[in-house]
Design a protein around this motif. Structure first.
Motif, mmCIF file in Angstrom:
data_model
loop_
_atom_site.group_PDB
_atom_site.id
_atom_site.type_symbol
_atom_site.label_atom_id
_atom_site.label_comp_id
_atom_site.label_asym_id
_atom_site.label_seq_id
_atom_site.Cartn_x
_atom_site.Cartn_y
_atom_site.Cartn_z
ATOM 1 N N ASP A 95 27.757 41.382 43.524
ATOM 2 C CA ASP A 95 26.763 40.126 43.243
ATOM 3 C C ASP A 95 26.312 39.781 44.528
ATOM 4 O O ASP A 95 26.357 40.156 45.532
ATOM 5 C CB ASP A 95 27.757 38.925 42.558
ATOM 6 C CG ASP A 95 28.401 39.491 41.324
ATOM 7 O OD1 ASP A 95 27.990 40.462 40.772
ATOM 8 O OD2 ASP A 95 29.271 38.730 41.050
ATOM 9 N N GLN A 100 31.656 41.266 45.807
ATOM 10 C CA GLN A 100 32.193 41.369 44.407
ATOM 11 C C GLN A 100 32.796 40.008 43.643
ATOM 12 O O GLN A 100 33.166 39.165 44.524
ATOM 13 C CB GLN A 100 33.492 42.219 44.276
ATOM 14 C CG GLN A 100 32.999 43.743 44.822
ATOM 15 C CD GLN A 100 32.063 44.635 43.833
ATOM 16 O OE1 GLN A 100 31.772 44.057 42.633
ATOM 17 N NE2 GLN A 100 31.463 45.492 44.254
ATOM 18 N N ASN A 101 32.904 39.889 42.581
ATOM 19 C CA ASN A 101 33.256 38.549 42.062
ATOM 20 C C ASN A 101 32.848 37.050 42.577
ATOM 21 O O ASN A 101 33.719 36.629 43.013
ATOM 22 C CB ASN A 101 34.604 38.479 42.018
ATOM 23 C CG ASN A 101 35.266 39.660 41.035
ATOM 24 O OD1 ASN A 101 34.594 40.118 40.176
ATOM 25 N ND2 ASN A 101 36.375 40.331 41.380
ATOM 26 N N GLU A 107 31.626 34.180 41.639
ATOM 27 C CA GLU A 107 32.043 33.071 41.355
ATOM 28 C C GLU A 107 33.522 32.881 41.848
ATOM 29 O O GLU A 107 33.557 31.483 42.323
ATOM 30 C CB GLU A 107 32.169 33.232 39.783
ATOM 31 C CG GLU A 107 31.069 33.277 39.058
ATOM 32 C CD GLU A 107 30.593 34.644 38.776
ATOM 33 O OE1 GLU A 107 31.044 35.672 39.327
ATOM 34 O OE2 GLU A 107 29.493 34.963 38.240
ATOM 35 N N LYS A 108 34.149 33.667 42.247
ATOM 36 C CA LYS A 108 35.713 33.348 42.629
ATOM 37 C C LYS A 108 35.526 33.135 44.076
ATOM 38 O O LYS A 108 36.461 32.234 44.432
ATOM 39 C CB LYS A 108 36.410 34.528 42.606
ATOM 40 C CG LYS A 108 37.737 34.524 41.608
ATOM 41 C CD LYS A 108 38.274 36.113 41.372
ATOM 42 C CE LYS A 108 39.684 35.971 41.673
ATOM 43 N NZ LYS A 108 40.034 37.546 41.464
#
Lengths: 249, 328
Positions: free
Chosen positions: B229, B266-267, B269-270
């Protein structure tokens, strides 16, 4: 040959479809014919002319009509260039010579139709067609004027970027060609220097040829007119195709 | 076998190099996209491949025919939809098609059948006798695509096929283009400066910038290059932010641009909270922050360091300059 026909067909279709252009381009010649013809008919007396001055200029006005229509038809490829249609033709697997010839024959056809309309209108103003062969000779000369000056227009258009130069060409090239051609005056009585200019003007031979066809007499021998005008047509077609071959978009 | 091969292709206009040593191959049946800002050299490339423009140097072949020595065969093999309209507005749609068919010497019986077939394909069969001048922009585009297919080309060039069309018409056109490629197996090469268009249609994408291909791969791989992302942070203290978050283990790439920082990970949002926390600990002001799945826009930014919009502005300047020079 089929490619030349295709492009011819497009030109003729477009011409027949634009009624306003067809009618609009009759205005000027008709105006000149009426104003000059009737206006000067009583003051100008030409020896050996039974039909009077108006009869004398009828072939000249027909030539003018053919001249203007054909130059315009040739220059029209600038529109095709600007509106993008020329690309469609140039990217097809056909030679540029075929495209150019199609355009020339198409332009000449519309020019002859335009000339014939003036000829028919002249019949109402007193022109008398005595024989069929004279008529055919006149049409032949109209065709030669049409072919040579459409090719001339294409040659100019191949070198022009847009329509801005159009007025310039009209005022400094086309009008002088018309004015010097002996369409409106007999060339025999001219001062020597104007007379030689007149004889350099290719349209003179077209006017004289049509005059011979329609009135039965002319100041230049029709076979000489025919040879000179045919030669000019060939030169123009060669020059036009050469310049058109190098056209860039 | 390749449908198109291009090797060291160069086109110069005076001092300006529009296409700079371009090399790429396109497989048969592929949809290949040239993506780049206006003025990057896409149209110039297409013009050379379609024999409209002579290259300054280099070699290229289309459908196995050399673009310099075998122009006629190249022209028979290709269909082309130009960036600018190239229809005769004074003729009807059918007449435009018919003109094209005659130019390509398609015999009458086949010509009439094919025209009707294609007009149906682009859903213009009920309007075939209307003059083109009353057609809408989308209808004209569809007609041009139908016309480009009339002589059954092996390769179809689409130069900015959806430029200036409304979103609905664009979607519609995309469906046609996809169907054409799937059903007829036509190789398609298209240029665009819309990221989503290239993303949706193309099997492979070449990103063009200043006459050069700077990246070439599938849309998926190009996006993966960025690393998952994308988080874009607009801030005036970019340098500080950069050194603060560089060491975070989750982050795959960080790049500093004119007014923002882009972070690939990666990921997203986390991990976004962690990034924001780190920034506030160091008292760095964040003006705004976006998280999104990578688009080709990000890819372009990643490879060139500029957004497509910035690049377009500078291309315009360049053109203005060229025009001035020409006037002199």
């Amino acid at each position: 040959m089929d490619i030349v026909y295709t492009i011819w067909l497009r030109n003729v279709k477009r011409y027949l479809r634009s009624k306003s252009r067809l009618v609009g381009s009759l205005g000027m010649p008709l105006f000149l014919l009426l104003v000059l013809g009737f206006g000067l008919n009583s003051v100008v007396v030409l020896p050996g002319m039974d039909q009077g001055y108006i009869g004398f200029i009828m072939p000249g006005i027909i030539s003018m009509s053919v001249l203007f229509t054909s130059v315009f038809a040739g220059i029209q490829i600038i529109w095709d260039k600007q509106f993008g249609f020329l690309k469609e033709t140039l990217v097809a697997p056909v030679s540029r010579l075929e495209i150019m010839l199609g355009q020339t024959v198409g332009g000449a056809t519309t020019a002859v139709i335009q000339g014939l309309i003036i000829l028919v209108l002249s019949l109402f103003l007193g022109l008398e067609l005595s024989n069929a062969s004279g008529f055919i000779i006149a049409v032949l000369f109209m065709l030669l004027i049409g072919l040579s000056f459409t090719a001339f227009g294409i040659a100019i258009a191949s070198r022009m970027e847009d329509m801005h130069g159009f007025q310039l060409i009209m005022n400094f090239v086309i009008f002088p060609i018309f004015g010097l051609s002996g369409a409106l005056f007999p060339i025999d009585g001219l001062p020597e220097w104007i007379r030689s200019l007149t004889l350099l003007d290719p349209l003179t031979y077209g006017v004289e040829g049509i005059r011979y066809g329609l009135l039965g007499s002319s100041q230049i021998d029709p076979s000489i007119s025919f040879m000179i005008l045919s030669g000019f047509t060939m030169i123009m077609v060669v020059v036009g195709s050469y310049l058109f071959r190098n056209i860039s978009i | 076998m390749y449908a198109i091969t291009v090797k060291d292709l160069v086109k110069k206009f005076g001092d300006f190099t529009a296409v700079d040593n371009l090399s790429f191959n396109i497989k048969r049946g592929e949809v290949f996209g040239l993506l780049g800002p206006n003025g990057a050299g896409k149209t110039t490339t297409i013009s050379m491949l379609s024999t409209m423009l002579k290259p300054t140097s280099g070699k290229a072949s289309v459908n196995g025919f050399d673009i310099r020595t075998n122009q006629d065969e190249v022209r028979k093999s290709i269909g082309i939809v130009f960036q600018d309209q190239s229809l005769d507005e004074e003729l009807t749609a059918y007449e435009n098609m018919d003109f094209h068919g005659r130019l390509y010497r398609i015999p009458k019986s086949i010509r009439q059948k094919k025209i009707m077939e294609l007009m149906k394909l682009v859903e213009l069969d009920d309007k075939k006798d209307n003059l083109v001048k009353i057609y809408s922009g989308g209808m004209r585009r569809r007609l041009e695509i139908a016309r480009g297919l009339l002589h059954e080309p092996e390769v179809l060039f689409l130069d900015e096929p959806t430029l200036g069309l409304d979103p609905q018409t664009r979607n519609h056109l995309w469906d046609y283009i996809e169907a054409l490629n799937k059903e007829k197996g036509i190789t398609i090469i298209l240029t665009t400066h819309y990221m989503d268009e290239a993303d949706k249609l193309c099997h492979r994408i070449g990103i063009v910038d200043r006459g050069k291909i700077i990246a070439m791969d599938t849309a998926e791989n190009l996006k993966n290059d960025i690393g998952g992302d994308v988080i874009t942070i607009v801030s005036s203290e970019r340098e500080e932010l950069y050194s603060a978050i560089r060491s975070l283990s989750e982050i795959k790439s960080v790049e500093i641009h004119d007014s923002s920082i882009t972070i690939g990970l990666q990921n997203a949002e986390k991990h976004v909270a962690q990034i924001v926390n780190t920034a506030s600990e160091k008292a760095i002001t964040i003006e705004s922050l976006f998280i999104h799945k990578p688009t080709l826009e990000d890819v372009f930014l990643h490879f060139t360091g500029r957004t497509i919009r910035e690049e377009e502005a500078s291309a315009k300047d360049k053109m203005r300059m060229m025009r001035k020079v020409r006037r002199r």
